[in-house]
Design an enzyme around this catalytic site. Structure first.
Site, PDB file in Angstrom:
ATOM      1  N   PHE A 151       0.870  -1.182   0.000  1.00 19.08           N
ATOM      2  CA  PHE A 151       0.000   0.000   0.000  1.00 19.08           C
ATOM      3  C   PHE A 151       0.900   1.224   0.000  1.00 19.08           C
ATOM      4  O   PHE A 151       1.760   1.371   0.868  1.00 19.08           O
ATOM      5  CB  PHE A 151      -0.906   0.030   1.238  1.00 19.08           C
ATOM      6  CG  PHE A 151      -1.811   1.232   1.249  1.00 19.08           C
ATOM      7  CD1 PHE A 151      -3.031   1.214   0.590  1.00 19.08           C
ATOM      8  CD2 PHE A 151      -1.435   2.399   1.909  1.00 19.08           C
ATOM      9  CE1 PHE A 151      -3.863   2.333   0.575  1.00 19.08           C
ATOM     10  CE2 PHE A 151      -2.262   3.526   1.899  1.00 19.08           C
ATOM     11  CZ  PHE A 151      -3.480   3.479   1.241  1.00 19.08           C
ATOM     12  N   ASP A 236       9.380   2.677   1.250  1.00 20.20           N
ATOM     13  CA  ASP A 236       8.242   3.425   1.770  1.00 20.20           C
ATOM     14  C   ASP A 236       8.169   3.144   3.270  1.00 20.20           C
ATOM     15  O   ASP A 236       7.734   2.082   3.697  1.00 20.20           O
ATOM     16  CB  ASP A 236       6.957   2.977   1.056  1.00 20.20           C
ATOM     17  CG  ASP A 236       5.707   3.673   1.608  1.00 20.20           C
ATOM     18  OD1 ASP A 236       5.802   4.292   2.684  1.00 20.20           O
ATOM     19  OD2 ASP A 236       4.649   3.567   0.965  1.00 20.20           O
ATOM     20  N   LYS A 265       3.330  10.418   8.151  1.00 20.24           N
ATOM     21  CA  LYS A 265       2.633  10.119   9.415  1.00 20.24           C
ATOM     22  C   LYS A 265       3.159  10.874  10.651  1.00 20.24           C
ATOM     23  O   LYS A 265       2.710  11.974  10.888  1.00 20.24           O
ATOM     24  CB  LYS A 265       2.582   8.614   9.625  1.00 20.24           C
ATOM     25  CG  LYS A 265       1.669   7.946   8.555  1.00 20.24           C
ATOM     26  CD  LYS A 265       1.156   6.646   9.015  1.00 20.24           C
ATOM     27  CE  LYS A 265       0.405   5.872   7.966  1.00 20.24           C
ATOM     28  NZ  LYS A 265      -1.031   6.156   7.920  1.00 20.24           N
TER      29      LYS A 265
HETATM   30  N1  PLP Z   1       2.460   4.437   2.284  1.00 19.52           N
HETATM   31  C1  PLP Z   1       2.174   3.703   3.361  1.00 19.52           C
HETATM   32  C2  PLP Z   1       3.063   2.534   3.714  1.00 19.52           C
HETATM   33  C3  PLP Z   1       1.073   4.007   4.166  1.00 19.52           C
HETATM   34  O1  PLP Z   1       0.793   3.259   5.239  1.00 19.52           O
HETATM   35  C4  PLP Z   1       0.270   5.121   3.806  1.00 19.52           C
HETATM   36  C5  PLP Z   1      -0.912   5.455   4.589  1.00 19.52           C
HETATM   37  O2  PLP Z   1      -1.409   4.687   5.392  1.00 19.52           O
HETATM   38  C6  PLP Z   1       0.608   5.870   2.684  1.00 19.52           C
HETATM   39  C7  PLP Z   1       1.712   5.494   1.935  1.00 19.52           C
HETATM   40  C8  PLP Z   1      -0.208   7.054   2.288  1.00 19.52           C
HETATM   41  O3  PLP Z   1      -0.054   8.082   3.207  1.00 19.52           O
HETATM   42  P1  PLP Z   1      -1.138   9.260   3.312  1.00 19.52           P
HETATM   43  O4  PLP Z   1      -2.400   8.633   3.816  1.00 19.52           O
HETATM   44  O5  PLP Z   1      -0.534  10.255   4.253  1.00 19.52           O
HETATM   45  O6  PLP Z   1      -1.308   9.815   1.945  1.00 19.52           O
END
Ligand code: PLP
Length: 426
Positions: A151, A236, A265
């Site tokens: 994700f 990520d 986050k």
């Molecule tokens: N990447 C990962 C691993 C995530 O857990 C999330 C959100 O939960 C995102 C990207 C996307 O972040 P945002 O919700 O701040 O756009």
């Protein structure tokens, strides 16, 4: 402000009902919320409108690592808000460069770009590796290798890397040539990466995918494949980074260094801020005008992020994450040993999960009734992203709640099985 305790159409109602009804009438229906409205927080606790207290074991999906209303964060927000909240990126501000320096020194990478969210950090990193790919091998060098079960966010570029059909459904065609491979399958990895690959994108611990860590061997193989083919290795760390593993970056926990790391986050203690960090060499692919944002790296968010890192260090929170995290792991493992429906403990530090052999939704609502908050991913995985302030006694409360729910659910599951076999025997 006078509160309206009346329904939009009917008579008197609770604050909770009023909030729910208004949202249902006016908000786009993108969120399936739990039946709880929260008003305020303090430390590891949140409070609803009736004053009921909840132990927060989810930290606003990984954001509130320093809990709620941390006095130093409140103070710095007040002070900076009275000076200047926003300055455009047309001008220098006092804090953006300091924060970039801090993150570069912590990571050993050389350049930073600030966004407002995780998905935008991913988008920026994608543009960067596309630009670097163009420089290194022309338009052909634009392929990306990503993982099944990943994700990376909700914008179209991030969605194109997200290896879960439920998020992609309805939005095809998505941009880019992305090949998905199984997590931890080195053979598939080596077959997928070629000279046309501009990047390999990996969450060191898949978050939404159910708290699934990559193996060190797989991450090392990805590092080697990226180097061999002159591609960028992107981690990520939006969910698993910035202290959750007990090291500042998850890549430091695994001992494999990426070329690009994406963050968001917790970094500004609840204010929207994302970032990607990159090597000097890759960073050279970007120049003035190729990327930008109105809000990213503003003085308020940047200063609060600097305070976030100062607090982590001065309050020794990473040591606490390691200590309490090890206790949490052992306690979850005890549940796996004791309850048939508890299948597996996964994760480390303050990013952990308990996988069940049954649907886990009831464990969220059951926990709310007991004054504890966590959530569920992948239907049967209970996910925990507690604040770094969490102590052993808070873990004990969470484990006690889990035990109660596991006992009741296991009993129900057994009774249902017995009834089924009785019917079959007739
Ligand atoms: N990447 C990962 C691993 C995530 O857990 C999330 C959100 O939960 C995102 C990207 C996307 O972040 P945002 O919700 O701040 O756009």
């Amino acid at each position: 402000m006078e509160r309206n305790f009346y329904s939009i159409q009917d008579g008197p109602m609770s604050t909770y009902q009023e909030i729910v009804e208004r949202e249902q009438q006016f908000l786009l229906g993108t969120y399936a919320r739990y039946p709880l409205a929260l008003q305020r927080g303090k430390g590891v606790y949140l409070f609803d409108f009736e004053g009921n207290k909840y132990l927060d074991m989810l930290s606003g999906l990984g954001v509130n690592a320093l809990g709620h209303a941390h006095p130093r964060i409140v103070k710095v927000i007040r002070d900076q808000a009275a000076k200047v909240i926003h300055l455009s990126n047309l001008y220098y501000n006092e804090y953006q460069g300091l924060l970039a320096e801090k993150l570069c020194k912590l990571s050993g990478l050389q350049r930073a770009f600030f966004s407002n969210s995780g998905t935008e950090a991913i988008e920026g990193a994608l543009k960067l590796v596309r630009a670097a790919g163009h420089d290194r091998g022309g338009e052909a060098k634009s392929k990306v290798v990503a993982l099944d079960g990943s994700f990376h966010g909700r914008t179209l570029g991030a969605l194109s890397l997200t290896g879960q059909p439920k998020y992609r459904k309805n939005f095809d065609p998505l941009p880019g040539a992305v090949q998905f491979i199984d997590r931890n399958d080195i053979e598939q990895l080596n077959a997928a990466v070629s000279d046309e690959t501009c990047a390999i994108v990996i969450e060191p611990i898949q978050g939404e995918g159910g708290i699934r860590p990559a193996s060190v061997e797989f991450l090392k193989a990805a590092r080697e494949a990226a180097t061999r083919h002159n591609a960028a290795l992107i981690f990520d760390e939006i969910q698993c980074g910035m202290g959750r593993t007990g090291t500042m970056f998850a890549f430091q926990y695994f001992g494999v260094k990426p070329d690009v790391v994406c963050l968001a986050k917790p970094i500004a203690a609840g204010l929207p801020l994302g970032a990607f960090l990159v090597t000097e060499e890759l960073g050279a692919a970007m120049s003035a005008g190729k990327h930008g944002t109105t809000f990213g790296g503003g003085p308020l968010a940047s200063r609060v992020a600097l305070e976030y890192f100062a607090i982590l260090e001065e309050e020794h929170r990473l040591e606490q994450v390691q200590r309490v995290g090890a206790y949490f792991t052992a306690e979850l493992q005890n549940l796996v040993d004791k309850f048939e429906i508890a299948v597996e403990q996964r994760g480390v530090g303050m990013i952990q999960a308990l996988e069940l052999s049954v649907p886990a939704k009831g464990f969220v609502e059951g926990a709310i009734a007991e004054g504890v908050l966590w959530n569920v991913t992948q239907e049967n995985v209970i996910r925990f992203l507690p604040p770094f302030l969490t102590e052993e006694k808070h873990i004990d409360k969470g484990i006690k709640t889990l035990k109660k729910l596991l006992k009741a659910t296991q009993k129900e599951a057994k009774a249902a099985k017995k009834a089924e076999s009785a019917v079959a025997a007739q």
